[in-house]
Design a protein around this motif. Structure first.
Motif, PDB file in Angstrom:
ATOM      1  N   VAL A 264      42.758 -42.233  -3.806  1.00  0.00           N
ATOM      2  CA  VAL A 264      43.170 -40.825  -3.724  1.00  0.00           C
ATOM      3  C   VAL A 264      44.213 -40.522  -4.804  1.00  0.00           C
TER       4      VAL A 264
ATOM      5  N   ILE B 121      39.053 -38.640  -4.893  1.00  0.00           N
ATOM      6  CA  ILE B 121      39.706 -38.141  -3.674  1.00  0.00           C
ATOM      7  C   ILE B 121      38.756 -38.225  -2.482  1.00  0.00           C
TER       8      ILE B 121
ATOM      9  N   LEU C 172      39.315 -40.850   0.509  1.00  0.00           N
ATOM     10  CA  LEU C 172      39.537 -40.386   1.883  1.00  0.00           C
ATOM     11  C   LEU C 172      38.509 -40.979   2.841  1.00  0.00           C
TER      12      LEU C 172
END
Length: 111
Positions: free
Chosen positions: A70, A87, A91
């Motif tokens: 991230v 990202i 996640l």
């Protein structure tokens, strides 16, 4: 549980090949970091396939890898393609790792 580990391993493979697929292989630092953390992700994801719970170091390493992915595009000032890919997949890795940390194996009672 195995499915989460396999998905995280595939995400790790993606990060190993991402420098060439997303065009940031010119940045030696970003390429090295992506490869190292990708390989770490693959190894820990496959090792933790049957090891749920808070005492599994593999789950913790996988969680840290997800958090790294991230932050990774911000540290190396990478393009939007890399930013969103990193990202979203970071996640996913983190969420699957937290899910595994909170999981418990269901054992049959022997009477």
């Amino acid at each position: 549980m195995k499915t989460r580990g396999i998905i995280n391993a595939i995400i790790g493979i993606w990060f190993v090949i991402a420098p060439w697929m997303l065009g940031f292989s010119y940045d030696a630092g970003a390429t090295s970091a992506s490869i190292v953390f990708g390989i770490l992700q693959v190894i820990t994801s496959l090792l933790r396939a049957n090891k749920p719970g808070w005492n599994s170091w593999q789950n913790w390493i996988s969680l840290i890898s997800g958090l790294w992915f991230v932050l990774f595009p911000f540290i190396y000032s990478l393009t939007d393609e890399v930013l969103w890919s990193s990202i979203i997949l970071g996640l996913m890795t983190g969420l699957f790792s937290l899910w595994s940390l909170n999981s418990k194996l269901k054992l049959k009672a022997v009477s």
